[in-house]
Design a protein around this motif. Structure first.
Motif, PDB file in Angstrom:
ATOM      1  N   ILE A   1      51.269  28.334  39.856  1.00  0.00           N
ATOM      2  CA  ILE A   1      50.872  29.586  39.227  1.00  0.00           C
ATOM      3  C   ILE A   1      50.174  29.283  37.905  1.00  0.00           C
ATOM      4  CG2 ILE A   1      52.795  30.866  40.250  1.00  0.00           C
ATOM      5  CD1 ILE A   1      53.961  30.967  37.301  1.00  0.00           C
ATOM      6  N   THR A   2      49.297  30.177  37.510  1.00  0.00           N
ATOM      7  CA  THR A   2      48.754  30.144  36.158  1.00  0.00           C
ATOM      8  C   THR A   2      49.528  31.141  35.314  1.00  0.00           C
ATOM      9  OG1 THR A   2      46.526  29.449  36.787  1.00  0.00           O
ATOM     10  CG2 THR A   2      46.744  30.698  34.758  1.00  0.00           C
ATOM     11  N   LEU A   3      49.967  30.707  34.146  1.00  0.00           N
ATOM     12  CA  LEU A   3      50.707  31.561  33.217  1.00  0.00           C
ATOM     13  C   LEU A   3      49.736  32.024  32.140  1.00  0.00           C
ATOM     14  CD1 LEU A   3      53.754  32.420  32.870  1.00  0.00           C
ATOM     15  CD2 LEU A   3      53.844  30.694  31.058  1.00  0.00           C
ATOM     16  N   ASP A   4      49.191  33.217  32.311  1.00  0.00           N
ATOM     17  CA  ASP A   4      48.190  33.755  31.401  1.00  0.00           C
ATOM     18  C   ASP A   4      48.896  34.455  30.242  1.00  0.00           C
ATOM     19  OD1 ASP A   4      46.264  35.536  30.171  1.00  0.00           O
ATOM     20  OD2 ASP A   4      44.979  35.194  31.902  1.00  0.00           O
ATOM     21  N   LEU A   5      48.584  34.023  29.013  1.00  0.00           N
ATOM     22  CA  LEU A   5      49.313  34.499  27.831  1.00  0.00           C
ATOM     23  C   LEU A   5      48.607  35.634  27.100  1.00  0.00           C
ATOM     24  CD1 LEU A   5      50.403  30.994  26.498  1.00  0.00           C
ATOM     25  CD2 LEU A   5      51.707  32.569  27.934  1.00  0.00           C
ATOM     26  N   ARG A   6      47.704  36.346  27.779  1.00  0.00           N
ATOM     27  CA  ARG A   6      46.893  37.360  27.107  1.00  0.00           C
ATOM     28  C   ARG A   6      47.703  38.523  26.539  1.00  0.00           C
ATOM     29  NH1 ARG A   6      42.780  39.570  31.299  1.00  0.00           N
ATOM     30  NH2 ARG A   6      42.677  37.359  31.792  1.00  0.00           N
ATOM     31  N   ARG A   7      48.928  38.728  27.016  1.00  0.00           N
ATOM     32  CA  ARG A   7      49.741  39.843  26.492  1.00  0.00           C
ATOM     33  C   ARG A   7      50.508  39.471  25.226  1.00  0.00           C
ATOM     34  NH1 ARG A   7      53.641  41.600  30.986  1.00  0.00           N
ATOM     35  NH2 ARG A   7      54.112  43.316  29.541  1.00  0.00           N
ATOM     36  N   LEU A   8      50.547  38.188  24.876  1.00  0.00           N
ATOM     37  CA  LEU A   8      51.261  37.756  23.663  1.00  0.00           C
ATOM     38  C   LEU A   8      50.306  37.857  22.480  1.00  0.00           C
ATOM     39  CD1 LEU A   8      53.292  34.665  24.931  1.00  0.00           C
ATOM     40  CD2 LEU A   8      53.923  37.076  24.932  1.00  0.00           C
ATOM     41  N   THR A   9      50.150  39.049  21.934  1.00  0.00           N
ATOM     42  CA  THR A   9      49.135  39.298  20.902  1.00  0.00           C
ATOM     43  C   THR A   9      49.719  39.915  19.635  1.00  0.00           C
ATOM     44  OG1 THR A   9      48.623  41.436  21.930  1.00  0.00           O
ATOM     45  CG2 THR A   9      47.275  39.544  22.585  1.00  0.00           C
ATOM     46  N   ARG A  10      51.006  39.711  19.384  1.00  0.00           N
ATOM     47  CA  ARG A  10      51.598  40.260  18.158  1.00  0.00           C
ATOM     48  C   ARG A  10      51.242  39.406  16.954  1.00  0.00           C
ATOM     49  NH1 ARG A  10      57.103  40.561  17.143  1.00  0.00           N
ATOM     50  NH2 ARG A  10      57.322  38.628  18.326  1.00  0.00           N
ATOM     51  N   VAL A  11      50.999  40.092  15.846  1.00  0.00           N
ATOM     52  CA  VAL A  11      50.957  39.427  14.545  1.00  0.00           C
ATOM     53  C   VAL A  11      52.384  39.496  14.030  1.00  0.00           C
ATOM     54  CG1 VAL A  11      49.997  39.441  12.231  1.00  0.00           C
ATOM     55  CG2 VAL A  11      48.571  40.115  14.188  1.00  0.00           C
ATOM     56  N   VAL A  12      53.121  38.411  14.157  1.00  0.00           N
ATOM     57  CA  VAL A  12      54.554  38.424  13.875  1.00  0.00           C
ATOM     58  C   VAL A  12      54.813  38.634  12.391  1.00  0.00           C
ATOM     59  CG1 VAL A  12      56.701  37.101  14.043  1.00  0.00           C
ATOM     60  CG2 VAL A  12      54.974  36.935  15.856  1.00  0.00           C
ATOM     61  N   ALA A  13      54.068  37.939  11.557  1.00  0.00           N
ATOM     62  CA  ALA A  13      54.268  38.064  10.106  1.00  0.00           C
ATOM     63  C   ALA A  13      53.042  37.550   9.371  1.00  0.00           C
ATOM     64  CB  ALA A  13      55.506  37.280   9.663  1.00  0.00           C
ATOM     65  N   VAL A  14      52.742  38.190   8.251  1.00  0.00           N
ATOM     66  CA  VAL A  14      51.708  37.706   7.337  1.00  0.00           C
ATOM     67  C   VAL A  14      52.326  37.670   5.948  1.00  0.00           C
ATOM     68  CG1 VAL A  14      49.439  38.099   6.324  1.00  0.00           C
ATOM     69  CG2 VAL A  14      49.835  38.659   8.736  1.00  0.00           C
ATOM     70  N   ASP A  15      52.283  36.529   5.315  1.00  0.00           N
ATOM     71  CA  ASP A  15      52.874  36.322   3.988  1.00  0.00           C
ATOM     72  C   ASP A  15      51.762  35.967   3.011  1.00  0.00           C
ATOM     73  OD1 ASP A  15      54.164  35.488   1.712  1.00  0.00           O
ATOM     74  OD2 ASP A  15      55.369  33.931   2.682  1.00  0.00           O
ATOM     75  N   PRO A  16      51.158  36.977   2.353  1.00  0.00           N
ATOM     76  CA  PRO A  16      50.070  36.681   1.408  1.00  0.00           C
ATOM     77  C   PRO A  16      50.524  35.838   0.218  1.00  0.00           C
ATOM     78  CG  PRO A  16      50.079  39.003   2.022  1.00  0.00           C
ATOM     79  CD  PRO A  16      51.368  38.423   2.494  1.00  0.00           C
TER      80      PRO A  16
END
Length: 588
Positions: A170-185
């Motif tokens: 199988i191919t495991l397509d990761l296109r749904r994993l699109t969260r920006v988990v955290a941004v620390d300026p």
């Protein structure tokens, strides 16, 4: 999200590159150059077969396993239909595209599974290990080294093909994993999921006044997880750093469980840096679901410059002098130096303006110049101007002649268009491909000569002619990269033709002391050569790590890790070592 960007990253065309609407035809002047240089025939038309005619084997995935996978990710996210299988039947190397264009779907998976979370990835891997189903992680599908094909027929220690050792792939397509988990300026860090594509990353960071600054030519299609999994380097990596230089942590799902590596502190002495085992692991040790990286202030100032040098050797020496004078931190963010052949071809293809620059060089005694393009970025106009001025003085002392900054701006406007041109050339039976390497400054000249000669000799058979071009794309204190593009008319067997060129170039790279890959990764294409670079003990160490994390061997089989010593006695590294040994004996 900007609609044009959204369209460009939804899905790349199944037999070519990127968004078909972005494709632009080669100019008449470009075709004239190809006719003159390699004998191309524009009237030869070789379109891809319709997707309905691509030959696929029936899916070997059992119905109970298919149903179990659907229970994990949802029935709408398991696909065994033709379009999904064909679109995941390889990456974007010349062989991958040629196979699909001619109707060969042998690299297609039995199904495509699209998880929506790290927990779903873990459950998919558990199921696949239990049922002996191989798993090929897939991001943007932009691999140019055979890194994402599902049918790699590579012999293992038991003599069975990689695919044959598993019931299905199988191919495991990761296109749904699109969260920006955290941004620390404050710390200038960002934690991003693996499926975010290049434009999406920048759109997420820009509101915070930040940028990743990572712009490979595949920027519009490639994913964040792919960047990390392949140790990617972008066109501005001289300034912003390669991925392996900016990644601080990652979450990696393996068949044995999840690894959470790094990210606690900017540096640590807590043992060996295990993060380096998964950065560049190409999906063979685990599935990278998210990573934490250093980000940079979004630039508000940009300056461009371009220079002519009388020879490529003089220009590389100028770059060495520059980096040793100003340090890596004082370098331009983009350094792109074309050798004499690439300069001539690119300026000829640029039309009237490019030909004027060639005449300008000729009038000043340089019939075959080497073109250097530089770009500086930053948030302090004074600091950017200072770096540019210092570089200008050094390059002038090294024999460079300044050109209008518009030359660099013109390059920047077309920086992502190269792969689209290859699609058009393939439509007319023209072979166009790239490969790259890197070495230290003292070895750069000899490596460049050896690889150029090897590529040209392999192409110029049976009366064929070739264009072989090279540029430096990344500069370090200790050396630089070399990136080759070669063009010729296709032979009767284009895949055999490609293979002969690739073998000759790789043998030359290893024999002349270069790295087998600077930023394209290993995949299947460079797998046989890795042992020559890391040694048998290094290969054994990689295999031991894989055995620990992936005991069933389901993750991306046939990629990265070479066969055990002795299982392939006529391997490419053995040929190279024998040739080097014989040459040394002859010299003695």
């Amino acid at each position: 999200m900007n609609e044009l960007i959204a369209q460009s990253i939804r899905r790349s065309v199944w037999h070519g590159w990127g968004d078909p609407s972005a494709r632009r035809p080669l100019s008449d002047q470009g075709w004239e150059e190809l006719v003159r240089q390699v004998g191309a025939d524009r009237t030869v038309v070789n379109p891809p077969v319709p997707i309905e005619e691509v030959q696929l084997q029936p899916s070997r995935l059992d119905s109970p396993v298919l149903a179990a996978l659907a229970d994990v990710v949802g029935p709408d996210h398991v696909h065994a239909d033709r379009p999904w299988r064909v679109e995941h039947a390889g990456g974007k190397s010349y062989p991958d595209l040629h196979r699909l264009r001619t109707g060969d779907g042998s690299q297609a998976p039995d199904a495509v599974v699209v998880p929506g979370s790290a927990a779903q990835v873990a459950e998919v891997l558990r199921l696949c290990a239990e049922h002996r189903v191989a798993v090929v992680p897939f991001g943007g599908g932009t691999s140019v080294v055979g890194g994402v094909g599902a049918g790699a027929e590579v012999s293992g220690p038991d003599g069975v093909s990689a695919r044959g050792r598993h019931r299905a792939v199988i191919t495991l397509d990761l296109r749904r994993l699109t969260r920006v988990v955290a941004v620390d300026p404050t710390s200038r860090l960002a934690t991003l999921e693996a499926g975010l594509r290049g434009p999406e990353i920048e759109q997420a960071l820009h509101p915070h006044g930040l940028t990743l600054g990572h712009y490979p030519q595949s920027h519009q299609e490639a994913t964040f997880g792919g960047y990390v999994a392949t140790r990617s380097a972008g066109q501005a990596s001289t300034g912003y750093g390669r991925v392996d230089e900016i990644v601080l942590g990652a979450r990696v799902v393996t068949p044995r469980g999840e690894l959470v590596l790094g990210g606690r502190a900017p540096a640590s002495a807590a043992g060996p840096r295990l993060l380096d085992l998964v950065v560049g692991s190409e999906g063979t040790l685990g599935v990278i679901t998210e990573a934490t990286v250093r980000v940079a202030p979004l630039p508000t100032v940009k300056r461009h410059a371009a220079w002519f040098f009388p020879t490529f050797d003089a220009a590389t020496e100028a770059l060495r002098t520059l980096v040793h004078s100003v340090g890596h931190g004082g370098m331009p963010d983009v350094c792109r130096l074309s050798d004499e052949d690439e300069t001539r071809v690119n300026l000829t293809l640029a039309g009237a303006a490019g030909r004027r620059l060639l005449r300008y060089a000729a009038l000043r005694g340089t019939a075959a110049p080497s073109l250097l393009v530089l770009v500086w970025e930053g948030t302090d106009g004074g600091e950017v101007r200072h770096r540019r001025a210092v570089a200008g003085r050094i390059l002038s002392r090294c024999g460079g002649r300044r050109l209008p900054g518009e030359v660099a701006r013109a390059w920047e406007r077309t920086r992502f268009s190269g792969p689209y041109l290859r699609d058009e050339l393939m439509d007319h039976r023209v072979l166009a491909e790239t490969l790259e390497t890197a070495t230290t400054w003292d070895n750069l000249r000899s490596l460049h000569a050896a690889v150029t000669t090897a590529i040209r000799s392999a192409l110029e058979v049976e009366g064929r002619r070739a264009i072989v071009m090279c540029h430096v794309s990344h500069v370090y204190a200790a050396g630089a990269s070399l990136y080759y593009t070669f063009i010729s008319t296709e032979a009767a067997d284009p895949l055999a033709q490609w293979r002969s060129v690739k073998t000759a170039a790789c043998d030359a790279i290893v024999g002349a002391g270069g790295t087998i890959t600077h930023h394209h990764a290993v995949g299947t294409d460079h797998r046989a050569y890795l042992a020559a670079e890391i040694g048998p003990l290094g290969v054994g160490l990689l295999q031991a790590v894989k055995d620990q994390l992936d005991p069933a061997g389901i993750l991306n089989p046939g990629k990265l890790i070479p066969d055990p010593p002795g299982s392939a006695p006529d391997s490419a590294p053995d040929r190279v070592r024998d040739r080097v040994r014989d040459a040394a004996r002859a010299e003695a």
